[in-house]
Design a protein around this motif. Sequence first.
Motif, short mmCIF file in Angstrom:
data_model
loop_
_atom_site.label_atom_id
_atom_site.label_comp_id
_atom_site.label_asym_id
_atom_site.label_seq_id
_atom_site.Cartn_x
_atom_site.Cartn_y
_atom_site.Cartn_z
N TYR A 209 13.07 26.30 19.11
CA TYR A 209 12.67 25.29 18.13
C TYR A 209 11.66 24.34 18.79
CZ TYR A 209 16.48 26.66 15.01
OH TYR A 209 17.31 27.36 14.16
N SER A 210 10.75 23.84 17.97
CA SER A 210 9.84 22.80 18.45
C SER A 210 10.58 21.48 18.45
CB SER A 210 8.61 22.73 17.55
OG SER A 210 7.82 21.60 17.89
N ASP A 211 10.45 20.72 19.55
CA ASP A 211 11.13 19.43 19.60
C ASP A 211 10.41 18.37 18.78
OD1 ASP A 211 8.89 18.98 21.23
OD2 ASP A 211 10.00 17.61 22.54
N ASN B 274 11.68 19.94 14.94
CA ASN B 274 12.90 20.75 14.87
C ASN B 274 12.70 22.00 14.02
OD1 ASN B 274 15.54 21.00 15.87
ND2 ASN B 274 16.42 20.35 13.91
N ARG C 98 20.17 27.40 21.88
CA ARG C 98 18.83 27.03 21.44
C ARG C 98 17.95 26.65 22.62
NH1 ARG C 98 18.77 23.34 15.92
NH2 ARG C 98 19.69 24.89 14.50
N TYR D 221 14.52 24.29 23.13
CA TYR D 221 13.58 23.37 22.49
C TYR D 221 12.27 23.39 23.28
CZ TYR D 221 17.33 21.66 19.53
OH TYR D 221 18.34 21.58 18.61
#
Length: 290
Positions: free
Chosen positions: A28-30, A33, A81, A83
């Motif tokens: 996931y992109s921080d 999200n 996950r 990030y």
Amino acid sequence: MVLYKLEDFDTNYQDAFDGNDIKGYEVYSDLDNEKVGTVKNILVDESGRFRYLIVDTGFWIFGKQVLLPVGRIRIDSGDRRIYAIGFTKEQAEALPQFSDDLKVDYDYEEQVRGVYRDRVDTATPLETSAASMPYVAGAAYNRDTYNYEREPELYDMGDRHQDTLKLYEERLVANKTRRKAGEVSIGKHVEAETQRVSVPVEKERVVIERTTPDNAGKPVAPGDAAFREGEVAHMELYEEQPDIRKEAVLREEVRVRKEVEQEMVSTQEQVRREELDIDSEGRPIVDKDR
């Protein structure tokens, strides 16, 4: 610098992670999200250090596989996950395509690094040693002198981007131990008793009967009267004697076995658990409860 896929470098690599496998983690992109893909594989250098995650972007960038430097990730093993720090769709589109048959050389890595360098905050204080100086465009180095330590923002998996507070709790664990509760010895002994037995026996005896015939006193014809001197009648007498002896016979069999009886044993005990205390000093806090 030669890079290897993790399973090619160490076929038993999962043993170092308590049986866990980072492959398959969602990425996931921080920033927002948003899910950007999944971890397909990992590239390591000659010393076994993680250098890149191979990310399959799936439908995000139409199935494109890209390299994500390990210094730009934060791992959440609880949710499985990854990030990606500061990762944008524009970066993913600008990154060169990766494929399994691709040879990752210095030139390919430079293309990858060039995309991520645009997002590196060179104003962030870093260690001042020569080996850890951040990359600066136009710096005097080449493919023969470059090393990953020069760009810790891309390759250092330290704690600059994350801090972890572990909360512990106690729990009751019910186990069973087997112990000797007793012993039963079964043997045999001999008891003696007096028994009486009766058996009928027969004995023969001689009975002499004297009778008077019907023609007693009548004369007999001459020659019928035979007078013999010393005539004797012999008769054998028999008797039975008891034959008493002992013999052993099987009386009964005794089988010895064990039976298991089960019963439920209950107990109670106090257990402790750590809870998080948050003092935000007036600052907004987002608590993501998993």
